[in-house]
Design an enzyme around this catalytic site. Structure first.
Site, PDB file in Angstrom:
ATOM      1  N   SER A  77      -5.172  -3.950   4.235  1.00 36.98           N
ATOM      2  CA  SER A  77      -4.236  -3.364   5.164  1.00 36.98           C
ATOM      3  C   SER A  77      -4.333  -1.842   5.270  1.00 36.98           C
ATOM      4  CB  SER A  77      -2.803  -3.742   4.762  1.00 36.98           C
ATOM      5  OG  SER A  77      -2.496  -3.188   3.491  1.00 36.98           O
TER       6      SER A  77
ATOM      7  N   LYS B 153      -0.971   6.550   3.403  1.00 37.93           N
ATOM      8  CA  LYS B 153      -0.660   5.315   4.132  1.00 37.93           C
ATOM      9  C   LYS B 153       0.806   5.345   4.565  1.00 37.93           C
ATOM     10  CE  LYS B 153      -1.261   0.292   3.342  1.00 37.93           C
ATOM     11  NZ  LYS B 153      -1.789  -0.712   2.387  1.00 37.93           N
TER      12      LYS B 153
ATOM     13  N   SER C  69      -6.151  -4.672  -0.459  1.00 35.79           N
ATOM     14  CA  SER C  69      -5.928  -3.807   0.701  1.00 35.79           C
ATOM     15  C   SER C  69      -6.539  -2.415   0.631  1.00 35.79           C
ATOM     16  CB  SER C  69      -4.438  -3.651   0.960  1.00 35.79           C
ATOM     17  OG  SER C  69      -4.022  -4.659   1.821  1.00 35.79           O
TER      18      SER C  69
HETATM   19  N1  GLN Z   1      -5.141  -9.256   2.805  1.00 37.05           N
HETATM   20  C1  GLN Z   1      -4.132  -9.562   1.848  1.00 37.05           C
HETATM   21  C2  GLN Z   1      -2.898 -10.083   2.584  1.00 37.05           C
HETATM   22  O1  GLN Z   1      -3.056 -10.498   3.652  1.00 37.05           O
HETATM   23  C3  GLN Z   1      -3.853  -8.364   0.996  1.00 37.05           C
HETATM   24  C4  GLN Z   1      -2.932  -7.348   1.532  1.00 37.05           C
HETATM   25  C5  GLN Z   1      -2.689  -6.196   0.586  1.00 37.05           C
HETATM   26  O2  GLN Z   1      -3.408  -6.016  -0.399  1.00 37.05           O
HETATM   27  N2  GLN Z   1      -1.674  -5.396   0.889  1.00 37.05           N
HETATM   28  O3  GLN Z   1      -1.806 -10.110   2.135  1.00 37.05           O
END
Ligand code: GLN
Length: 478
Positions: free
Chosen positions: A137, A62, A161
């Site tokens: 993400s 990532k 994420s």
């Molecule tokens: N969807 C969650 C957010 O909007 C989680 C993001 C993550 O786990 N990095 O923050």
């Protein structure tokens, strides 16, 4: 998958250079359609004399994980030209193991968001259906594994994420216990919730990769002491921990009218029956609805506050494109105004509000108390159960065409629970278990802290029941 590639490499029927070239070729072929990569590497690089199960095997990282001399943008304009001078520990460990980096994957900007649509370099699409999102993400990581470009990818998980895009992409997504994998070199989002984890196409592969990247790291003050255990070896032993539960207030079909949610839950309950037939105990337990409803606001308050503080160094002064202006304030203002998208700015405004002295007690500290109540209740469940099993999403990936298909509040109930894994630092895994309207859906299992081996072991047995081990885009499914 990893065992097969290992065998082919050892037998000499394929070389590591060939695997790399093939991965780079398919990465380039799919880039226009799905946009999983920020950077595709074109130079084959391997640590000489490495000798591990991952030696010669290609993978992706990532783009919020620091790689020296390789662009690392976190998919944000504020870091669009940032080339780090140091390696994240997880990258260093993979290098040492002889794994071969193929590319850096697209994420929702700075790892905030869950759609895969907010990267500075554009939207990431779902390879099962390019009209659908992949979720985020860690969007590009999920795509690179789902398409079989690489057998594994490293992502990060602050709320869900890794585990949500794994569900939408039909792959395995695992985040171990908080502190098990070093976060040195992972761009901090919300430090009390951030985890590094893996995407693979089988639970066994998740164990193999985690065995290589876990371990104590003095550079991460939240790092756990080493344990003398190979998660991969544990999978071969007989499983004695077979007591699972699911939460009634999330899984009771009667409370829903969204057809996608209803179909997902029907399949979930059928699947639970199959697990019972295979010797698992799966009980229905009750969880205070008020606490369940508090998960999302609690997550937002804590994560936005921590994110605002962690990202205060993104000023365009030390790194990233310089802003315009005559004073330092003007320069920073301009860099941050141009460098962040609306979603990020909104979260920083929220975070600043939450952290203001007069709001801290009412908002931030109350959210921390709420977090504690939720974790306490989960730990109570863990006195009787080895794992909590729940759907990982309220259906397959939503389509981009929001007029026809919006993510409903009912669907969100089936995914918001995953932040529990981050609140308590519990190991948590998503594995594909079914298809709803031709799109994959995952099941999520969360286990006790420090019992990553047991959770993986349970997931490995559950995976056998799904019949979807090794699933890849294009495979036939029923
Ligand atoms: N969807 C969650 C957010 O909007 C989680 C993001 C993550 O786990 N990095 O923050």
């Amino acid at each position: 998958m990893i065992d097969e590639l290992r065998k082919q490499l050892d037998e000499g029927s394929v070389t590591s250079e060939e695997l790399f070239e093939e991965a780079v070729k398919s990465a380039k072929e799919v880039q226009d359609t799905y946009n999983p990569f920020v950077t595709i590497l074109d130079k084959y690089k391997i640590r000489r004399r490495a000798n591990s199960i991952l030696t010669g095997i290609p993978y992706t990282l990532k783009d919020n994980i620091s790689t020296s001399n390789i662009l690392t943008t976190a998919s944000s304009n504020i870091l669009k030209d940032y080339v780090p001078v140091y390696d994240a520990t997880v990258y260093q460990k993979l290098k040492k193991a002889g794994a071969v980096l193929v590319g850096k994957t697209t994420l929702d900007e700075l790892a905030m968001g869950g759609t895969g649509t907010t990267a500075a370099t554009g939207v990431v699409r779902n390879p099962w259906n390019s009209n659908c999102l992949i979720g985020g993400s860690s969007a590009g990581s999920a795509v690179s594994v789902a398409l079989g470009i690489v057998p594994f990818s490293i992502g990060s998980d602050t709320g869900d994420s890794i585990r949500k895009p794994a569900s939408f992409g039909g792959v395995v997504g695992f985040k171990p216990t908080y502190g098990r994998i070093s976060r040195y070199g992972l761009f901090a989002f919300a430090s009390s919730l951030d985890h590094v984890g893996v995407f693979t196409r089988s639970v066994r592969d998740a164990a193999i990769v985690t065995d290589i990247i876990k371990g104590y790291d003095a550079k991460d003050m939240t790092s756990l002491k080493d344990e003398d255990k190979s998660y991969t070896d544990e999978l071969e032993k007989p499983l004695t921990h077979k007591k699972l539960c699911y939460i009634k207030e999330i899984c009771d079909i009667n409370q829903y009218n969204d057809p996608k949610v209803i179909e997902t839950l029907r399949k979930f309950h059928d699947f639970i029956d199959k697990c019972r037939n295979q010797g698992f105990t799966v009980d229905e337990v009750s969880f205070d609805k008020v606490l369940l409803d508090a998960i999302y606001p609690t997550y937002m308050i804590i994560s936005c506050a921590e994110a605002t503080s962690n990202n205060a160094n993104l000023t365009g002064i030390q790194f990233g494109p310089r802003g315009d202006g005559n004073s330092i304030d003007e320069v920073m203002f301009s860099a941050r105004t141009k460098g962040f998208s609306e979603l990020i700015k909104r979260r920083f405004v929220l975070g600043s509000y939450i952290l203001q002295k007069e709001n801290q007690e009412k908002l931030f500290l109350n959210a921390c108390r709420c977090r504690r109540l939720i974790v306490d209740r989960v730990n109570e469940l863990f006195k009787d159960y080895d794992g909590i099993i729940l759907p990982a999403s309220g259906g397959g990936a939503p389509s981009f065409d929001s007029s026809s298909e919006q993510v409903t509040d009912q669907q969100l109930i089936l995914e918001n629970h995953m932040a529990i894994g981050n609140f308590g630092g519990f190991p948590s895994i998503t594995i594909p278990f079914t298809f709803v309207k031709d799109m994959p859906v995952g099941i999520n299992i969360t286990g006790r802290v420090m019992e990553d081996d047991i959770l993986l072991h349970i997931a490995n047995e559950v995976e056998k029941i799904t019949g979807l081990r090794g699933l890849k885009v294009g495979d036939r499914h029923v």
